[in-house]
Design a protein around this motif. Structure first.
Motif, PDB file in Angstrom:
ATOM      1  N   GLY A  89       0.842  -1.190   0.000  1.00  0.00           N
ATOM      2  CA  GLY A  89       0.000   0.000   0.000  1.00  0.00           C
ATOM      3  C   GLY A  89       0.875   1.236   0.000  1.00  0.00           C
ATOM      4  N   SER A  91       0.809   5.944  -0.171  1.00  0.00           N
ATOM      5  CA  SER A  91       0.143   7.231  -0.313  1.00  0.00           C
ATOM      6  C   SER A  91       0.972   8.068  -1.267  1.00  0.00           C
ATOM      7  CB  SER A  91       0.036   7.932   1.045  1.00  0.00           C
ATOM      8  OG  SER A  91      -0.576   9.193   0.903  1.00  0.00           O
ATOM      9  N   MET A 108      -3.158   5.214  -5.859  1.00  0.00           N
ATOM     10  CA  MET A 108      -3.567   4.812  -4.513  1.00  0.00           C
ATOM     11  C   MET A 108      -4.751   3.853  -4.550  1.00  0.00           C
ATOM     12  SD  MET A 108      -3.037   8.214  -2.138  1.00  0.00           S
ATOM     13  CE  MET A 108      -3.692   9.444  -3.275  1.00  0.00           C
ATOM     14  N   THR A 111      -3.675   0.414  -6.027  1.00  0.00           N
ATOM     15  CA  THR A 111      -2.793  -0.359  -5.146  1.00  0.00           C
ATOM     16  C   THR A 111      -3.504  -0.767  -3.864  1.00  0.00           C
ATOM     17  OG1 THR A 111      -0.865   0.866  -5.988  1.00  0.00           O
ATOM     18  CG2 THR A 111      -0.583  -0.370  -3.940  1.00  0.00           C
ATOM     19  N   ASN A 112      -4.026   0.221  -3.150  1.00  0.00           N
ATOM     20  CA  ASN A 112      -4.529  -0.017  -1.793  1.00  0.00           C
ATOM     21  C   ASN A 112      -5.837  -0.789  -1.756  1.00  0.00           C
ATOM     22  OD1 ASN A 112      -2.360   1.650  -1.270  1.00  0.00           O
ATOM     23  ND2 ASN A 112      -3.543   3.342  -0.456  1.00  0.00           N
ATOM     24  N   SER A 140      -4.735   1.510   8.330  1.00  0.00           N
ATOM     25  CA  SER A 140      -4.059   2.718   8.789  1.00  0.00           C
ATOM     26  C   SER A 140      -4.996   3.483   9.715  1.00  0.00           C
ATOM     27  CB  SER A 140      -3.699   3.606   7.588  1.00  0.00           C
ATOM     28  OG  SER A 140      -3.268   4.886   8.003  1.00  0.00           O
ATOM     29  N   TYR A 153      -6.348   9.135   0.006  1.00  0.00           N
ATOM     30  CA  TYR A 153      -5.638   8.090   0.754  1.00  0.00           C
ATOM     31  C   TYR A 153      -6.512   7.581   1.896  1.00  0.00           C
ATOM     32  CZ  TYR A 153      -2.377   5.702   3.815  1.00  0.00           C
ATOM     33  OH  TYR A 153      -1.785   4.771   4.621  1.00  0.00           O
ATOM     34  N   THR A 156      -9.143   5.269   0.645  1.00  0.00           N
ATOM     35  CA  THR A 156      -8.690   3.913   0.322  1.00  0.00           C
ATOM     36  C   THR A 156      -8.515   3.077   1.585  1.00  0.00           C
ATOM     37  OG1 THR A 156      -6.298   4.440   0.334  1.00  0.00           O
ATOM     38  CG2 THR A 156      -7.486   4.726  -1.758  1.00  0.00           C
ATOM     39  N   LYS A 157      -8.058   3.702   2.656  1.00  0.00           N
ATOM     40  CA  LYS A 157      -7.863   2.947   3.895  1.00  0.00           C
ATOM     41  C   LYS A 157      -9.186   2.713   4.623  1.00  0.00           C
ATOM     42  CE  LYS A 157      -3.531   1.920   3.673  1.00  0.00           C
ATOM     43  NZ  LYS A 157      -3.106   0.502   3.574  1.00  0.00           N
ATOM     44  N   VAL A 160     -10.274  -0.379   2.982  1.00  0.00           N
ATOM     45  CA  VAL A 160      -9.624  -1.569   3.546  1.00  0.00           C
ATOM     46  C   VAL A 160     -10.340  -2.003   4.826  1.00  0.00           C
ATOM     47  CG1 VAL A 160      -7.493  -2.457   4.596  1.00  0.00           C
ATOM     48  CG2 VAL A 160      -7.382  -1.092   2.489  1.00  0.00           C
TER      49      VAL A 160
END
Length: 252
Positions: A89, A91, A108, A111-112, A140, A153, A156-157, A160
């Motif tokens: 992952g 940023s 981002m 990938t993430n 995160s 960012y 994206t987290k 997750v």
């Protein structure tokens, strides 16, 4: 063969520390990362030090077709993955939404979120067939709260975090554990990547405080995977003592 662990983003930082921890626990490893030289160096160290077997996969998890091909091409015995650590992952940039770089956003998100899904789709199917396994997603603090200029960012987290919850529900009937680990400030290559190679700017992120280190997160993963079969750690938020929230820290 020993038990098998698969780690994405394995060539440095949390991925490298986790690989060393799992090797010390007696796992054979599938190490996936983009930098072949780093993978070779890490593989040589782990096989020599811990007498384990290592499969190296040099790939970018954003490349759906290549990831699918490389994972499915593994020998059958290597598909008995007990531990998947979705660590890869990044940023990119630190801009407000109106000045953000769309290419950074794509990197981002691809990938993430999408990269994590590409790997999880394949490995979770193996785990379902085996009726066992443990998926650990590295999130995160940015997946728990949003901070100034974190926008995409953080999104994206947050994804997750939501995906971890969804995986836990979907995989429950098969005895598969799912854990999300959400670190605060960890001194790795993360800030160097965020600031696109500006090492001096990256160093300033950690000035005046002691952040977490990659080994701290590997230690947390070791704790999570060592719980009895009937115990799952769903969610873990880990912060340095000097950090209260994503944006509030104490500097000396």
């Amino acid at each position: 063969m020993n038990k098998i662990g698969l780690i994405t983003g394995a060539s440095s930082g949390i991925g490298e520390a986790t690989a060393e921890m799992l090797a010390a626990e007696g796992y054979d490893l599938i190490l996936l990362a983009r930098r072949e030289d780093k993978l070779i160096e890490l593989s040589d160290k782990l096989t020599s030090k811990f007498n384990i077997q290592v499969k190296k996969i040099v790939a970018d998890i954003r490349d759906k077709e290549n990831i699918s091909y490389l994972l499915n091409a593994l020998p059958a015995q290597w598909k008995s993955v007990q531990i998947l650590v979705n660590n890869a992952g990044l940023s990119q940039g630190l801009n407000s939404i109106d000045t953000g770089d769309v290419d950074d956003w794509d990197t981002m998100i691809d990938t993430n979120v999408k990269g994590l899904l590409y790997v999880s789709r394949i490995v979770s199917e193996w785990m379902v067939s085996a009726q066992t396994g443990h998926i650990i997603n590295i999130g995160s603090i940015a997946g728990k709260e949003v901070y100034l200029n974190g926008n995409v960012y953080c999104a994206t987290k947050h994804a997750v975090d939501a995906l971890s919850q969804g995986m836990r529900i979907d995989l429950l009937p098969y005895g598969i554990k799912v854990t999300a680990i959400h670190p605060g400030m960890v001194e790795t290559e993360f800030s160097v990547v965020r600031f696109k190679g500006d090492v001096n700017r990256a160093k300033k992120v950690y000035e005046g405080l002691e952040p977490l280190y990659a080994k701290d997160i590997a230690d947390a993963i070791q704790f999570v995977i060592s719980r009895p079969k009937h115990v799952n750690i769903n969610d873990m938020l880990i912060m340095p003592t000097a950090q209260a929230t994503a944006a509030i820290v104490k500097r000396d």
